[in-house]
Design a protein around this motif. Structure first.
Motif, PDB file in Angstrom:
ATOM      1  N   ALA A  42       0.750  -1.200  -0.130  1.00 14.50           N
ATOM      2  CA  ALA A  42      -0.015   0.138   0.083  1.00 14.50           C
ATOM      3  C   ALA A  42       1.019   1.271  -0.084  1.00 14.50           C
ATOM      4  N   LEU A  43       1.978   1.212   0.853  1.00 15.10           N
ATOM      5  CA  LEU A  43       2.902   2.420   0.841  1.00 15.10           C
ATOM      6  C   LEU A  43       3.418   2.719  -0.622  1.00 15.10           C
ATOM      7  N   LYS A  44       3.804   1.503  -1.297  1.00 19.19           N
ATOM      8  CA  LYS A  44       4.229   1.810  -2.515  1.00 19.19           C
ATOM      9  C   LYS A  44       3.257   2.563  -3.417  1.00 19.19           C
ATOM     10  N   TYR A  45       2.270   2.267  -3.618  1.00 19.73           N
ATOM     11  CA  TYR A  45       1.178   3.013  -4.331  1.00 19.73           C
ATOM     12  C   TYR A  45       1.049   4.329  -3.785  1.00 19.73           C
ATOM     13  N   ALA A  46       0.921   4.557  -2.466  1.00 17.16           N
ATOM     14  CA  ALA A  46       1.064   5.789  -1.935  1.00 17.16           C
ATOM     15  C   ALA A  46       2.069   6.851  -2.193  1.00 17.16           C
ATOM     16  N   SER A  47       3.310   6.065  -2.510  1.00 12.11           N
ATOM     17  CA  SER A  47       4.491   7.016  -3.030  1.00 12.11           C
ATOM     18  C   SER A  47       4.144   7.475  -4.080  1.00 12.11           C
ATOM     19  N   VAL A  69      12.235  -2.093  -7.139  1.00  9.92           N
ATOM     20  CA  VAL A  69      12.706  -3.047  -6.078  1.00  9.92           C
ATOM     21  C   VAL A  69      11.676  -4.069  -5.631  1.00  9.92           C
ATOM     22  N   TRP A  70      10.244  -3.563  -5.873  1.00  6.07           N
ATOM     23  CA  TRP A  70       9.045  -4.526  -5.366  1.00  6.07           C
ATOM     24  C   TRP A  70       8.994  -5.384  -6.583  1.00  6.07           C
ATOM     25  N   ASP A  71       9.070  -4.835  -7.814  1.00  5.11           N
ATOM     26  CA  ASP A  71       8.854  -5.693  -8.991  1.00  5.11           C
ATOM     27  C   ASP A  71       9.845  -6.854  -8.876  1.00  5.11           C
ATOM     28  N   MET A  90       9.035  -8.993  -5.021  1.00  3.45           N
ATOM     29  CA  MET A  90       7.977  -9.604  -4.787  1.00  3.45           C
ATOM     30  C   MET A  90       6.872 -10.052  -5.972  1.00  3.45           C
ATOM     31  N   ASP A  91       6.882  -8.882  -7.024  1.00  2.48           N
ATOM     32  CA  ASP A  91       6.108  -9.376  -8.260  1.00  2.48           C
ATOM     33  C   ASP A  91       6.725 -10.378  -8.988  1.00  2.48           C
ATOM     34  N   TRP A  92       7.924 -10.520  -9.110  1.00  2.00           N
ATOM     35  CA  TRP A  92       8.773 -11.551 -10.116  1.00  2.00           C
ATOM     36  C   TRP A  92       9.440 -12.556  -9.210  1.00  2.00           C
ATOM     37  N   GLY A  93       9.666 -12.157  -7.978  1.00  2.62           N
ATOM     38  CA  GLY A  93      10.518 -13.111  -7.033  1.00  2.62           C
ATOM     39  C   GLY A  93      11.888 -13.412  -7.812  1.00  2.62           C
ATOM     40  N   VAL A  94      12.498 -12.508  -8.448  1.00  2.00           N
ATOM     41  CA  VAL A  94      13.686 -12.921  -9.355  1.00  2.00           C
ATOM     42  C   VAL A  94      14.796 -13.375  -8.285  1.00  2.00           C
TER      43      VAL A  94
END
Length: 465
Positions: free
Chosen positions: A289-294, A330-332, A335-339
């Motif tokens: 949520a903080l990511k989108y709030a940024s 960083v989230w991508d 978290m989103d890709w788990g690279v």
């Protein structure tokens, strides 16, 4: 049938995919809808008509660049429909790529996923609508003395036609898929008062990539309303629409409502994360949520920079944009890709890539993916929030690149959901109720037992061929 065709030709399936990819998509597109062949014929007729108008025009001198500019990027009213067509084509590629990799999309997305050719078929139909409506403007501009503002009227009519095509209860354009998408968009709009599934997350994240298009829609409504309210002081005095557009463009862009429309997709996504947190109490949803709030500080500072320009405001805007772009990148990756792999012993992210991949076994592709995503994240943020001059072809280029980035993002986001959530379930029931799941450490730690090197050697159980 696909495999048997390749054997009859004496080639491998891979060679068939490489050589006949476009012809296969063309054939599937024709079969996907009873209007497929007619749509292709209509597209050819429309393109031929445009060429004739451009060649024999007595009022204008057209070049290819000028023709494309008028259609695609001359002003903000033209871009949203074009971006929608691009997204449909991109989603068709996403579905085709994921299924070719062996992923069970129905389990990942929590419902029956339409064939890849459906997206291409809908994109073709909407492209014909787009060209047909704009052709009215091109033909009307050849008639001197017209005062009904064909340029503005056709643009408004085009948006109305697209809205009716998507929202009206008709049986065309795959009614069941359209109704599902409309319900998902509505659920996203009224978040946090609606459930959030993985499909909701995919759709809402696509909407964040269209943030500038939402602002363009506000701009179109603002300018159109202002033009409609114009009363010429002298009878018979006509002010060209392009002149009125130049006069009204600045005030409409600088309005607070334009910034609010720019923020709307991020607002919806923020409340989706809070809804998921209220159900799961997992702290990662607060970080999401903080990511989108940024995104809100760059939007506000971009608006403030236009109202009261100063070096301090510009510096704060750049700083806020860097923070937002870094956070989302960083989230991508994590978290989103788990690279990067999760080190269970050290309870931290290991500086090595995870072993399990489905889309491709080439690790270099994932390295290029990170570079690609990093660059476009920063470029898009600066363009969308108001730091880069983006009128005309500049904004169209940035929006196109963002659609391409989001399309690529979707493939690897779905891959990670499949690896981390579906494969550990085996043949069990998987509920695609997102919980913004990307990064569940228990699932990450169990990956080694969940997948046996799907690098083209062995397809995971339950996946479609």
């Amino acid at each position: 049938r696909h495999l048997s065709m390749s054997r009859r030709r004496g080639g491998s399936p891979a060679a068939l995919d490489a050589g006949d990819g476009w012809s296969t998509m063309y054939a599937m597109m024709r079969q996907s809808s009873p209007l497929g062949r007619r749509d292709l014929t209509l597209l050819a007729a429309l393109c031929s008509t445009y060429l004739l108008v451009a060649t024999f025009s007595r009022m204008h001198t057209y070049s290819l660049a000028k023709l494309l500019a008028k259609l695609l990027w001359k002003n903000a009213t033209a871009r949203p429909p074009v971006l929608l067509i691009m997204i449909l084509l991109g989603w068709s590629w996403v579905v085709r790529t994921c299924r070719a990799s062996g992923m069970d999309l129905d389990r990942v997305l929590g419902g029956s996923v339409k064939p890849a050719e459906m997206g291409a078929s809908c994109a073709l139909t909407l492209l014909n609508v787009f060209l047909a409506v704009h052709l009215v403007h091109f033909l009307a501009s050849e008639v001197p003395g017209i005062t009904w503002r064909p340029w503005l009227v056709t643009n408004v009519a085009l948006h109305a036609a697209f809205a009716l095509a998507g929202l009206a209860p008709h049986r065309y354009l795959h009614a069941d898929a359209r109704s599902s998408l409309v319900r998902t968009l509505w659920d996203s709009l009224i978040a946090p008062f609606a459930p959030v599934t993985f499909w909701h997350v995919i759709v809402a994240d696509y909407a964040t990539s269209l943030a500038k298009a939402f602002a363009d829609l506000q701009k179109m409504v603002c300018v159109t309303a202002a033009v409609a309210a114009v009363h010429d002081a002298r009878p018979g005095h006509y002010v060209r629409t392009t002149e009125l557009w130049e006069q009204l463009h600045g005030p409409c862009v600088d309005s607070l409502s334009n910034s609010l429309m720019l923020a709307l997709p991020f607002w919806c996504r923020l409340f989706q994360c809070l809804r998921v947190y209220s159900e799961t109490r997992e702290q990662k949803n607060l970080w999401n949520a903080l990511k989108y709030a940024s995104a809100f500080p760059p939007i506000y500072l971009g608006w403030l920079k236009r109202q009261t320009p100063s070096l301090s405001v510009k510096g704060l805007f750049v700083l806020a944009t860097v923070i937002n772009s870094t956070y989302t990148f960083v989230w991508d990756v994590l978290m989103d890709w788990g690279v990067l792999a999760w080190d269970k012993d050290r309870q931290t992210w290991a500086p090595r890539m995870r072993q399990q991949t489905v889309v491709t076994s080439r690790r270099g592709v994932y390295a290029l993916l990170l570079v690609f995503n990093f660059a476009l994240r920063f470029v898009w943020a600066l363009a969308a929030f108001g730091s880069v001059p983006t009128r005309g072809h500049g904004m169209f280029l940035f929006e196109t690149l963002e659609v391409v980035r989001r399309t690529v993002w979707a493939v690897f986001r779905i891959e990670w959901e499949y690896v981390a959530k579906v494969l550990p379930q085996g043949d069990g029931v998987y509920a695609a109720g997102d919980k913004d799941s990307s990064g569940d450490k228990d699932s990450v730690a169990d990956e080694d037992t969940a997948l046996l090197h799907t690098h083209g050697k062995q397809r995971p159980a339950g996946a479609r061929p």
